[in-house]
Design a protein around this motif. Structure first.
Motif, short mmCIF file in Angstrom:
data_model
loop_
_atom_site.label_atom_id
_atom_site.label_comp_id
_atom_site.label_asym_id
_atom_site.label_seq_id
_atom_site.Cartn_x
_atom_site.Cartn_y
_atom_site.Cartn_z
N GLN A 1 133.09 108.90 43.89
CA GLN A 1 133.15 110.31 43.53
C GLN A 1 134.40 110.60 42.70
N ASN A 2 135.50 109.95 43.05
CA ASN A 2 136.76 110.18 42.35
C ASN A 2 136.75 109.60 40.94
N SER A 3 135.96 108.55 40.73
CA SER A 3 136.00 107.86 39.44
C SER A 3 134.96 108.36 38.45
N PHE B 1 112.56 115.54 34.30
CA PHE B 1 113.59 116.47 33.85
C PHE B 1 114.83 115.68 33.45
N LYS B 2 115.63 116.29 32.59
CA LYS B 2 116.86 115.68 32.09
C LYS B 2 118.05 116.37 32.72
N THR B 3 119.05 115.59 33.09
CA THR B 3 120.23 116.14 33.75
C THR B 3 121.50 115.69 33.03
N ILE B 4 122.42 116.64 32.84
CA ILE B 4 123.75 116.36 32.31
C ILE B 4 124.75 116.97 33.29
N TYR B 5 125.75 116.20 33.72
CA TYR B 5 126.69 116.67 34.74
C TYR B 5 128.12 116.39 34.31
N LYS B 6 129.03 117.33 34.64
CA LYS B 6 130.45 117.14 34.39
C LYS B 6 131.23 117.78 35.53
N LYS B 7 132.23 117.08 36.02
CA LYS B 7 133.08 117.65 37.06
C LYS B 7 133.81 118.88 36.53
N PRO B 8 134.07 119.86 37.42
CA PRO B 8 133.78 119.80 38.85
C PRO B 8 132.44 120.41 39.24
N HIS B 9 131.96 121.42 38.49
CA HIS B 9 130.75 122.12 38.93
C HIS B 9 129.83 122.47 37.77
N MET B 10 129.79 121.66 36.73
CA MET B 10 128.94 121.97 35.59
C MET B 10 127.74 121.03 35.55
N ASP C 1 117.72 105.95 31.04
CA ASP C 1 118.78 106.26 30.07
C ASP C 1 120.04 106.79 30.76
N LEU C 2 120.47 106.10 31.83
CA LEU C 2 121.66 106.51 32.57
C LEU C 2 122.92 106.21 31.77
N LYS C 3 123.79 107.22 31.66
CA LYS C 3 125.09 107.06 31.00
C LYS C 3 126.15 107.67 31.91
N VAL C 4 127.25 106.94 32.11
CA VAL C 4 128.31 107.38 33.02
C VAL C 4 129.64 107.43 32.29
N ASN C 5 130.42 108.50 32.51
CA ASN C 5 131.76 108.67 31.95
C ASN C 5 131.79 108.47 30.43
N THR C 6 131.00 109.28 29.74
CA THR C 6 130.95 109.20 28.27
C THR C 6 131.78 110.30 27.61
#
Length: 364
Positions: free
Chosen positions: A40-42, A65-74, A199-204
């Motif tokens: 969660q921290n990384s 469905f497509k999901t886009i997420y950004k910390k902390p609550h977006m 199409d998973l992408k992490v920390n882009t």
């Protein structure tokens, strides 16, 4: 209810696996919690497309469905509508949740309530519950979209009326410890549903501007304060009838042992898009832990299409066209009487559900 507990348990399993990962040797609760917090921290942001497939008899229903997420609550979700021609947008910018339905050009704006961050103890509690109720074992590793993934099996430790038998094959990305999908089977090893993360992408480095909502030209905007929303109270039949402007229909037949428990009633005129408002009464009949739910709705406009019911079996109830859908242990009937849309849900056999439905008639 049995269905609520199964969904709860599955959500816990997925949550733990999504963020924690595993080792070749199955970890204990503390080790999973430590990895979960570490991951969660990384993770600062991620995006993916979730493709869902439901197997209902010989019929197959798919959506995504497509999901886009950004910390902390977006978070930003594009939900595919039936037919795939439109996508409903649900966006949270950290302060408000915006829901946009292009078909009606309507925007729902909701203030996001302030909730405390989860603590380490909360995570430990969630994982502890998961491991107490399910057995999670490593089967093997395999490659998914170029990613090496752990393949795990999750099954309930105890089954019965309150927890129907099921099994899940869960996939977790070995590099990011992100959830890559699952398959769910019933007690007969029949495939019920499948979820694939594509199409998973992490920390882009997704920018905050991605979550700025712009109200479309000419859109109707409705604002709702979550503090003003109250859960429907449990009512008697007489009280429910006094809350809506239509006749509440009562079954003349119920299987032995089932008795009326309570009703709820609500009106969505303040929160629904234009021409989609409705008045609804839900009747709950119980026998121990088993429930029969009858939902009666009168819509202001045309009743919305329920995509999954399009694949259901055509039936007749007292000469009226209807639909029958079985998904695992739960079955649903749907039909109309006059301008009232009815659904009947329970774990009873089809013949019993039809007998109940046919005993529901309009008063002369």
């Amino acid at each position: 209810m049995a269905t609520k507990k199964v969904i709860f348990l599955l959500a816990l399993v997925i949550l733990a696996l999504f963020a924690s990962g595993c080792t070749e040797k199955q970890p204990n609760a503390e080790e999973i919690a430590a990895r979960m917090l570490e991951k969660q921290n990384s993770i600062e942001d991620y995006s993916y497309t979730m493709h869902m497939t439901y197997y209902i008899g010989e019929k197959v229903v798919e959506n995504e469905f497509k999901t886009i997420y950004k910390k902390p609550h977006m978070i930003k979700n594009f939900i595919e509508e039936p037919g795939g021609e439109e996508e409903t947008l649900v966006l949270s910018d950290g302060e408000f949740r915006w829901t946009y339905a292009p078909g009606t050009n309507t925007v729902m704006k909701t203030k996001i309530p302030e909730t405390p961050e989860l603590t380490e103890d909360d995570y430990l509690s969630i994982i502890g519950i998961t491991l107490n109720d399910t057995n999670v074992s490593l089967l093997k590793t395999e490659e998914i979209e170029g990613r090496e993934a752990y393949l795990l099996e999750a099954t309930p430790k105890e089954t019965g009326e309150d927890t129907p038998a099921y099994s899940m094959i869960v996939r977790v990305d070995k590099e990011t410890w992100m959830f890559l999908g699952y398959e769910m089977y019933d007690s007969n090893e029949t495939l019920l549903s499948k979820v694939e993360i594509r199409d998973l992408k992490v920390n882009t480095g997704i920018p905050a501007s991605e979550f700025e909502f712009k109200i479309p030209e000419g859109a109707t905007v409705k604002t709702m304060d979550p503090g003003e929303v109250e859960l429907p109270e449990e009512l008697s039949l007489e009280e429910a009838e006094g809350r809506v402007g239509f006749e509440v229909l009562i079954p003349e037949y119920l299987p032995e042992g089932y008795e009326f428990s309570y009703a709820t009633a609500y009106n969505t005129s303040e929160t629904s898009p234009e021409d989609q408002a409705a008045e609804t009464v839900i009747l709950t009949y119980e026998k121990g832990d088993e429930s029969i739910i009858i939902t009666e709705t009168v819509y202001e406009g045309q009743a919305p299409e329920v995509a999954i019911m399009n694949t259901a079996e055509d039936i007749t109830i007292n000469g009226k066209d209807g639909k029958y859908l079985a998904f695992g242990d739960m079955k649903t009937l749907r039909w109309e009487l006059g301008n009232t849309d009815l659904s009947l849900t329970g774990s009873l056999e089809k013949a019993e559900l039809l007998k109940i439905a046919e005993s529901i008639r309009e008063n002369a």
